[in-house]
Scaffold this active site. Structure first.
Site, PDB file in Angstrom:
ATOM      1  N   TYR A 241       0.890  -1.157   0.000  1.00  0.00           N
ATOM      2  CA  TYR A 241       0.000   0.000   0.000  1.00  0.00           C
ATOM      3  C   TYR A 241       0.925   1.201   0.000  1.00  0.00           C
ATOM      4  O   TYR A 241       1.800   1.300   0.871  1.00  0.00           O
ATOM      5  CB  TYR A 241      -0.842   0.056   1.269  1.00  0.00           C
ATOM      6  CG  TYR A 241      -2.047  -0.847   1.292  1.00  0.00           C
ATOM      7  CD1 TYR A 241      -2.968  -0.849   0.249  1.00  0.00           C
ATOM      8  CD2 TYR A 241      -2.289  -1.688   2.378  1.00  0.00           C
ATOM      9  CE1 TYR A 241      -4.087  -1.665   0.284  1.00  0.00           C
ATOM     10  CE2 TYR A 241      -3.403  -2.514   2.418  1.00  0.00           C
ATOM     11  CZ  TYR A 241      -4.303  -2.496   1.366  1.00  0.00           C
ATOM     12  OH  TYR A 241      -5.410  -3.296   1.402  1.00  0.00           O
ATOM     13  N   ASP A 270      -6.886  -1.103  -5.837  1.00  0.00           N
ATOM     14  CA  ASP A 270      -8.357  -1.087  -5.921  1.00  0.00           C
ATOM     15  C   ASP A 270      -9.014  -0.404  -4.720  1.00  0.00           C
ATOM     16  O   ASP A 270     -10.226  -0.374  -4.600  1.00  0.00           O
ATOM     17  CB  ASP A 270      -8.918  -2.515  -6.087  1.00  0.00           C
ATOM     18  CG  ASP A 270      -8.444  -3.461  -4.984  1.00  0.00           C
ATOM     19  OD1 ASP A 270      -7.800  -2.990  -4.023  1.00  0.00           O
ATOM     20  OD2 ASP A 270      -8.719  -4.672  -5.090  1.00  0.00           O
ATOM     21  N   HIS A 359     -10.644  -7.032  -4.266  1.00  0.00           N
ATOM     22  CA  HIS A 359     -10.369  -7.035  -2.836  1.00  0.00           C
ATOM     23  C   HIS A 359     -11.338  -7.980  -2.111  1.00  0.00           C
ATOM     24  O   HIS A 359     -11.724  -7.747  -0.970  1.00  0.00           O
ATOM     25  CB  HIS A 359     -10.498  -5.616  -2.277  1.00  0.00           C
ATOM     26  CG  HIS A 359      -9.394  -5.220  -1.351  1.00  0.00           C
ATOM     27  ND1 HIS A 359      -8.291  -4.517  -1.761  1.00  0.00           N
ATOM     28  CD2 HIS A 359      -9.222  -5.404  -0.019  1.00  0.00           C
ATOM     29  CE1 HIS A 359      -7.490  -4.297  -0.718  1.00  0.00           C
ATOM     30  NE2 HIS A 359      -8.035  -4.831   0.349  1.00  0.00           N
TER      31      HIS A 359
HETATM   32  C1  LIG Z   1      -9.574  -9.562   6.286  1.00  0.00           C
HETATM   33  C2  LIG Z   1      -8.992  -9.171   4.970  1.00  0.00           C
HETATM   34  C3  LIG Z   1      -7.916  -8.300   4.931  1.00  0.00           C
HETATM   35  C4  LIG Z   1      -7.365  -7.947   3.699  1.00  0.00           C
HETATM   36  N1  LIG Z   1      -6.263  -7.122   3.685  1.00  0.00           N
HETATM   37  C5  LIG Z   1      -5.677  -6.845   2.500  1.00  0.00           C
HETATM   38  C6  LIG Z   1      -4.468  -6.111   2.471  1.00  0.00           C
HETATM   39  O1  LIG Z   1      -3.922  -5.729   3.500  1.00  0.00           O
HETATM   40  N2  LIG Z   1      -3.926  -5.845   1.255  1.00  0.00           N
HETATM   41  C7  LIG Z   1      -4.505  -6.271   0.075  1.00  0.00           C
HETATM   42  O2  LIG Z   1      -3.980  -5.998  -1.009  1.00  0.00           O
HETATM   43  N3  LIG Z   1      -5.643  -6.996   0.087  1.00  0.00           N
HETATM   44  C8  LIG Z   1      -6.220  -7.305   1.261  1.00  0.00           C
HETATM   45  N4  LIG Z   1      -7.345  -8.079   1.269  1.00  0.00           N
HETATM   46  C9  LIG Z   1      -7.875  -8.636   0.009  1.00  0.00           C
HETATM   47  C10 LIG Z   1      -7.222  -9.994  -0.299  1.00  0.00           C
HETATM   48  O3  LIG Z   1      -5.869  -9.842  -0.607  1.00  0.00           O
HETATM   49  C11 LIG Z   1      -7.896 -10.705  -1.482  1.00  0.00           C
HETATM   50  O4  LIG Z   1      -7.924  -9.839  -2.583  1.00  0.00           O
HETATM   51  C12 LIG Z   1      -9.320 -11.213  -1.182  1.00  0.00           C
HETATM   52  O5  LIG Z   1      -9.453 -11.593   0.162  1.00  0.00           O
HETATM   53  C13 LIG Z   1      -9.635 -12.407  -2.074  1.00  0.00           C
HETATM   54  O6  LIG Z   1     -10.945 -12.818  -1.900  1.00  0.00           O
HETATM   55  P1  LIG Z   1     -11.406 -14.068  -0.989  1.00  0.00           P
HETATM   56  O7  LIG Z   1     -11.265 -13.635   0.426  1.00  0.00           O
HETATM   57  O8  LIG Z   1     -12.818 -14.275  -1.409  1.00  0.00           O
HETATM   58  O9  LIG Z   1     -10.519 -15.241  -1.326  1.00  0.00           O
HETATM   59  C14 LIG Z   1      -7.924  -8.445   2.493  1.00  0.00           C
HETATM   60  C15 LIG Z   1      -9.008  -9.320   2.541  1.00  0.00           C
HETATM   61  C16 LIG Z   1      -9.537  -9.689   3.759  1.00  0.00           C
HETATM   62  C17 LIG Z   1     -10.690 -10.655   3.776  1.00  0.00           C
END
Ligand SMILES: Cc1cc2nc3c(=O)[nH]c(=O)nc-3n(C[C@H](O)[C@H](O)[C@H](O)COP(=O)(O)O)c2cc1C
Ligand code: HEM
Length: 483
Positions: A241, A270, A359
């Site tokens: 980030y 995103d 995301h």
């Molecule tokens: C609790 C949580 C925290 C997340 N934190 C980040 C993050 O710090 N950076 C990021 O690029 N994506 C983050 N994401 C998105 C994930 O990298 C990913 O794109 C997403 O969870 C994929 O979908 P799924 O949970 O249905 O497998 C987060 C998702 C969740 C559920």
């Protein structure tokens, strides 16, 4: 430390203002005055605990070593009072079978080995996670439309299995960004992971390594980056980030570039601003037990999601790829592609890969589900696949889902929430999720008539008619040689 003067609760309570904010964390008092305005989780939470013991709140989110390492220069001394009993609802998850902390084991709905699929982990998490952890991890933005579509659209792709293919022996191995992977699946970057289990990213990186896979470490990880890298035997990816203070990001990128274990850099694009996550906000609003009225700015109902995003740089543009390129030789992957035009731009701006992602339904609600974006890119600009590595995440829950994405040209699939739910069991949970995925992948390949995940998947193995009308374009040409 035996002779060190102990701070009393009365001393501590005098430092409860923005000009002198002392907080006790795990038995030690630190001066947070300078740090508070830069805290990535927002200054409000720090000021709310100024003059008090913040251990309960702190430990839900962060590893003990984070404050020790970050604020060692601002250490005031030990405190002579026991940490308070939390007045908030309990937030540390209770283990089901494989204990990951000293919390008593409740009646076990399902042991680790009884969990047969990734949904079993989710159902158990709903039972054992605190309301705050469940809301933050399971939730998405607004009406959860994209969150639901990510998965339901995947289910609308059907297989066209081929027979008589000698499938006794199959290979699920692949190589990506110089990393050998036992299956084309990785742990998505996720912040505030400690809400799901105390070992957080440490269990994830060790579990991924033991399973021959990889974790993409989040900028917003619960443990200090050094701790996670130390626990990483061989390889990791890193998610960035970009901080509004570019110097912070530049130092971070140089650090991960020089480390040697980090093999690729994912820049998340995103979420330029905070999205609206209502479940999260409601739980936070419920949890106002500890406040500092003298410091309250009126609105302390923002949830975890809102407060964690305030430090993101909302002014990123395609030109910043050149800036990043000047800082690192690592492959640069843009995470958060949601339309084919941006896939083309990523190619034109010299990126090494894209990660199609919304995301996990946590960015703009109503965004196209990831599998549909993958289909769109295949139809509208298939040339992208020969220039870039195309990865995808969002709603993938089965080994057979990996096959569908590979048939559309993906090189690997990211799994997010399932690896949060796995943390109920620490590292064994993470390994079990990988085992389930590998088993389902091998079985699915055999049933479809494939033997090599690197070369066999092609559009000929799937029927996408139920989605095709949502994207105009021609019939899909094969990408790989073998059909
Ligand atoms: C609790 C949580 C925290 C997340 N934190 C980040 C993050 O710090 N950076 C990021 O690029 N994506 C983050 N994401 C998105 C994930 O990298 C990913 O794109 C997403 O969870 C994929 O979908 P799924 O949970 O249905 O497998 C987060 C998702 C969740 C559920
Ligand atoms: C030097 C010490 C600290 C550092 C380096 C630090 C760092 C961070 C980072 C990077 C995040 C963002 C996580 C994400 O985006 O997912 C964050 C969030 C958060 N931090 Fe800290 N933090 C520190 C101290 C504290 C303390 C003392 C508290 C408690 C009073 C605290 C409470 C929180 C909370 C609650 C969040 C999540 C947002 C929320 O629930 O509102 N942090 N912190």
């Amino acid at each position: 430390m035996g002779t060190e003067k102990r701070i009393t609760a009365a001393d501590l309570s005098k430092h409860d203002t923005t000009s002198s904010a002392w907080l006790a964390v795990n038995g030690t008092v630190y001066d947070f005055t300078e740090f508070a305005p830069t805290h990535p989780g927002g200054s409000e939470i720090i000021y709310r605990f100024a003059g008090k013991d913040a251990s309960g709140e702190y430990n839900q989110i962060h590893a003990p070593t984070l404050v020790e390492k970050t604020l060692s220069a601002k250490r005031i001394g030990p405190i002579n009072m026991p940490p308070p009993q939390s007045t908030a609802k309990p937030t540390a998850p209770k283990p089901i079978s494989t204990p990951v902390s000293s919390v008593a084991v409740p009646d076990a709905p399902l042991s680790l080995t009884d969990k047969l699929n990734l949904d079993d982990f989710e159902r158990a998490a709903e039972q054992v996670f605190s309301p705050k952890a469940w809301a933050f991890i399971n939730g998405g933005s607004n009406d959860l439309i994209t969150l639901g579509l990510n998965r339901s659209m995947l289910n609308r792709i059907m297989f066209r299995p081929a027979i008589f293919r000698k499938v006794a022996s199959v290979s699920t191995k692949t190589t990506l960004f110089g990393c050998d992977l036992a299956i084309p699946a990785f742990i998505c970057p996720m912040g505030t992971t400690r809400l799901a289990g105390p070992e957080a990213e440490i269990a994830q990186t060790k579990g991924a390594a033991a399973s021959g896979s990889i974790q993409c470490i989040s900028t917003a990880a619960s443990f200090p980056l050094d701790d996670i890298l130390e626990a990483t035997p061989k390889q990791a990816w890193f998610q960035l980030y970009v901080n509004s203070d570019r110097k912070i990001t530049e130092a971070l990128v140089r650090k991960i570039t020089n480390d040697g274990r980090v093999k690729a850099l994912f820049i998340t694009v995103d979420l330029p601003v905070v999205s609206k996550r209502e479940a999260d906000e409601r739980v936070k609003a419920d949890n106002k037990a500890v406040t500092n009225p003298a410091l309250s700015k009126g609105n302390n109902s923002q949830g975890v999601a809102k407060s964690v995003s305030s430090w993101f740089d909302a002014n990123l543009s395609w030109d910043d790829i050149a800036w990043l390129r000047g800082l690192t030789h690592l492959p640069i992957i843009v995470k958060g592609i949601q339309r084919y035009e941006d896939a083309k731009l990523a190619m034109e701006y010299g990126c090494d890969g894209i990660l199609i992602s919304n995301h996990g339904g946590r960015a703009v609600d109503g965004a196209v589900p990831s599998i549909l974006t993958l289909l769109e890119i295949r139809k509208k600009c298939p040339e992208v696949f020969s220039k870039l590595k195309v990865l995808v995440d969002g709603g993938f829950r089965r080994g057979s889902d990996i096959i569908k994405a590979m048939c559309l040209g993906a090189s690997a699939v990211g799994f997010g929430r399932p690896f949060m739910y796995a943390l109920q069991h620490g590292q064994p949970g993470v390994e079990h999720v990988f085992n389930i995925l590998r088993d389902e992948l091998e079985t699915g390949m055999r049933l479809c008539g494939m033997t090599d995940i690197d070369s066999d998947p092609s559009p000929k193995y799937i029927n996408t008619r139920d989605l095709d009308y949502l994207v105009d374009g021609d019939e899909l040409p094969p990408l790989r040689q073998k059909l």
